[in-house]
Design an enzyme around this catalytic site. Structure first.
Site, PDB file in Angstrom:
ATOM      1  CB  SER A  22      -0.904  -0.006   1.228  1.00 49.82           C
ATOM      2  OG  SER A  22      -0.115  -0.075   2.406  1.00 49.82           O
ATOM      3  CG  HIS A 155     -41.220  24.665  -9.383  1.00 47.82           C
ATOM      4  ND1 HIS A 155     -41.531  23.362  -9.093  1.00 47.82           N
ATOM      5  CD2 HIS A 155     -41.902  25.424  -8.483  1.00 47.82           C
ATOM      6  CE1 HIS A 155     -42.392  23.326  -8.077  1.00 47.82           C
ATOM      7  NE2 HIS A 155     -42.616  24.567  -7.684  1.00 47.82           N
ATOM      8  CB  SER A 276     -14.119  25.397 -27.528  1.00 49.77           C
ATOM      9  OG  SER A 276     -14.182  24.546 -28.653  1.00 49.77           O
ATOM     10  CE  LYS A 282     -18.985  27.463 -25.790  1.00 48.71           C
ATOM     11  NZ  LYS A 282     -19.220  26.032 -25.981  1.00 48.71           N
ATOM     12  CG  ASN A 284     -16.625  26.308 -22.777  1.00 45.22           C
ATOM     13  OD1 ASN A 284     -17.639  26.818 -23.254  1.00 45.22           O
ATOM     14  ND2 ASN A 284     -15.804  25.561 -23.490  1.00 45.22           N
ATOM     15  CD  GLU A 289     -19.150  23.105 -17.820  1.00 47.00           C
ATOM     16  OE1 GLU A 289     -19.111  22.091 -18.513  1.00 47.00           O
ATOM     17  OE2 GLU A 289     -18.878  24.238 -18.255  1.00 47.00           O
ATOM     18  CE  LYS A 324      -3.925   3.599   5.750  1.00 48.26           C
ATOM     19  NZ  LYS A 324      -4.640   2.296   5.680  1.00 48.26           N
TER      20      LYS A 324
HETATM   21  N1  ARG Z   1      -0.947  -1.028   5.833  1.00 43.85           N
HETATM   22  C1  ARG Z   1      -1.821  -1.452   6.855  1.00 43.85           C
HETATM   23  C2  ARG Z   1      -3.131  -0.671   6.806  1.00 43.85           C
HETATM   24  O1  ARG Z   1      -3.167   0.334   6.243  1.00 43.85           O
HETATM   25  C3  ARG Z   1      -1.195  -1.278   8.185  1.00 43.85           C
HETATM   26  C4  ARG Z   1      -1.728  -2.216   9.206  1.00 43.85           C
HETATM   27  C5  ARG Z   1      -1.313  -3.592   8.864  1.00 43.85           C
HETATM   28  N2  ARG Z   1      -1.747  -4.485   9.860  1.00 43.85           N
HETATM   29  C6  ARG Z   1      -1.722  -5.826   9.727  1.00 43.85           C
HETATM   30  N3  ARG Z   1      -2.153  -6.525  10.693  1.00 43.85           N
HETATM   31  N4  ARG Z   1      -1.244  -6.392   8.646  1.00 43.85           N
HETATM   32  O2  ARG Z   1      -4.131  -1.082   7.322  1.00 43.85           O
END
Ligand code: ARG
Length: 461
Positions: A22, A155, A276, A282, A284, A289, A324
């Protein structure tokens, strides 16, 4: 020995590694991760786990890692899974065994929950400031344009004569509630999970309240299982941001309509418009938007966070790693939208003649005529009927109800021939009569502006 596999597991499959990592996303948390680790290291000294010298070594190491990340020197390694392991691995490289002691009495579960709360607190405060700034921009325009009238719509049809500032103050009211919702969410997340461990706390004698205070939290979380596995603070923030997004989107929609030649109520500045690739003439209203479009993203982020936790039994589940991106995205898009609208509104020109011109031709004083009859004793339902007939008469003649002659009015109903009715038919007088609390009469709007300035802590310039 690898940090992530421990002594227990053999090598990981490549697809699993890709699914598992991650760090691409959660490296955003590095500042909070390092701040949390410094507070934890100090707590370990107080608990008798580390010597002061070890903690000082750790702190210096963590600050070095921070410097490296700041300068873009740290090579983030997906094999180390996440931000926590990347920071820790680099720390161990720098300081050796003291680095290996840092994770005593801690799990990534309480670590990441703490990082997220710290991150949300900082972004939340930034967002509050930006929302306030947008509100103040709107108040400034409302004050500048205080004498400009326009229709109030229902309306999307012209309804009654009203005041531009009154309309702008309506935009600001929603923002006030958005601000309140964000404040409430920030107050509720003001608890520190550190010391909760993986799920059921730690046997080391951590002073959790002291660590919470050191990180600027109001208190320590009350239950370690809840602290490591609950993300309603994210759901709440994302929901507040989604509602904010919906409000911004409605303002955006009005700017799109108002800046079209059909309405012509506002001209956006070049700085907030695009052209445009094909049509050279144009200009815009893309700012409006895009803000309207971002609301869809914000609703999606809130939805993701709600669904993410809905089937999760108590205790951390790895699903939570997916929390996240939606919260990062939500803050990113919300902040951008708020700031863009601030700039667009601050630099826009409100077309006074067009706004007031829209009061003509739509029989906007019809309610006022009915009210006038009602004030003279006619039941309002009957008055409504009489004025309906008056409007039909005006339509037949191709004029506004205010332009009918006294004789034509009297033919519809004798009372309507009265000369005093001239004042009733005047749009500005009609707005002034609507002087109830919350109404568009000049004095009321001036009062509302002062109240709003007080509430936002933004005195008149
Ligand atoms: N990268 C993990 C998360 O965002 C951190 C926690 C990981 N915990 C675990 N027991 N593997 O949740």
């Amino acid at each position: 020995m690898t940090l992530t596999r421990g002594g227990r597991l053999e090598a990981m499959d490549a697809v699993m590694a890709a699914l598992n990592q991650s760090v691409d996303v959660d490296r955003e948390l590095w500042r909070e991760d390092i701040a949390g680790s410094i507070a934890h290291a100090r707590g370990l000294v107080a608990a008798g786990v580390l010597t002061g010298a070890e903690a000082a070594e750790l702190e210096a190491g963590l600050r070095r890692v921070a410097g490296e990340i700041e300068r873009g020197e740290l090579a983030w390694d997906p094999a180390l899974e996440d931000v926590h392991m990347n920071v820790e691995a680099r720390l161990v490289e720098l300081v050796g065994d003291a680095g290996r002691k840092l994770h005593t009495a801690r799990s990534r579960n309480d670590q990441v929950a703490t990082d997220l709360r710290l991150w949300c607190r900082a972004r939340g405060r930034e967002t509050l400031a930006a929302v306030r700034e947008l509100a103040v921009v709107i108040l400034d325009v409302a004050e500048r344009e205080i004498d400009v009238l326009m229709p109030a719509y229902t309306h999307l049809q012209r309804g009654q004569p009203s005041r531009l500032s009154h309309h702008l103050l309506a935009w600001q009211e929603g923002l006030g509630r958005d601000h309140g919702r964000l404040c409430d969410a920030l107050a509720r997340l003001d608890e520190c999970p550190l010391g909760s461990g993986a799920a059921a706390g730690t046997g080391f004698a951590l002073d959790r309240e002291a660590t919470a205070r050191a990180l600027g939290f109001g208190r320590a979380t009350r239950n370690s299982l809840d602290a490591t596995a609950s993300r309603d603070f994210l759901m709440e923030l994302a929901s507040a941001l989604a509602i904010l997004g919906v409000h911004l989107s409605r303002i955006g929609e009005e700017l799109v309509l108002w800046s079209s030649s059909e309405w012509g109520f506002v001209a956006l500045s070049d700085a907030f418009t695009t052209s445009s690739s094909m049509m050279p003439q144009k200009k815009n209203p893309d700012v409006a938007e895009l803000v309207r479009g971002k609301a869809a993203v914000l609703v999606g982020c809130a939805t993701t966070l709600l669904v993410l936790e809905k089937g999760l039994a108590f205790g951390y589940g790895r699903d939570l790693q997916e929390d996240k991106r939606p919260i990062f995205d939500a803050f990113h898009h919300a902040l951008l939208s708020v700031r863009a609208l601030s700039g667009a509104i601050a630099t826009a020109r409100f077309e006074r003649a067009r706004l007031e011109g829209a009061l003509r031709g739509g029989h906007l004083v019809a309610t006022d005529v009915a009210d006038w009859l009602a004030a003279r004793g006619m039941p309002f339902r009957s008055a409504h009927h009489v004025v309906g007939a008056l409007v039909r008469r005006a339509e037949e003649q191709g004029v506004d109800v205010s332009e009918l002659s006294a004789a034509a009015r009297a033919e519809v109903h004798p009372e309507l021939g009265a000369p005093e009715i001239a004042a009733v038919l005047d749009a500005r007088a009609a707005v002034e009569r609507r002087a109830v609390v919350g109404g568009p009469a000049r004095a009321r709007v001036v009062e509302a502006l002062a109240e709003a300035r007080e509430r936002w802590g933004a005195p008149s310039p």
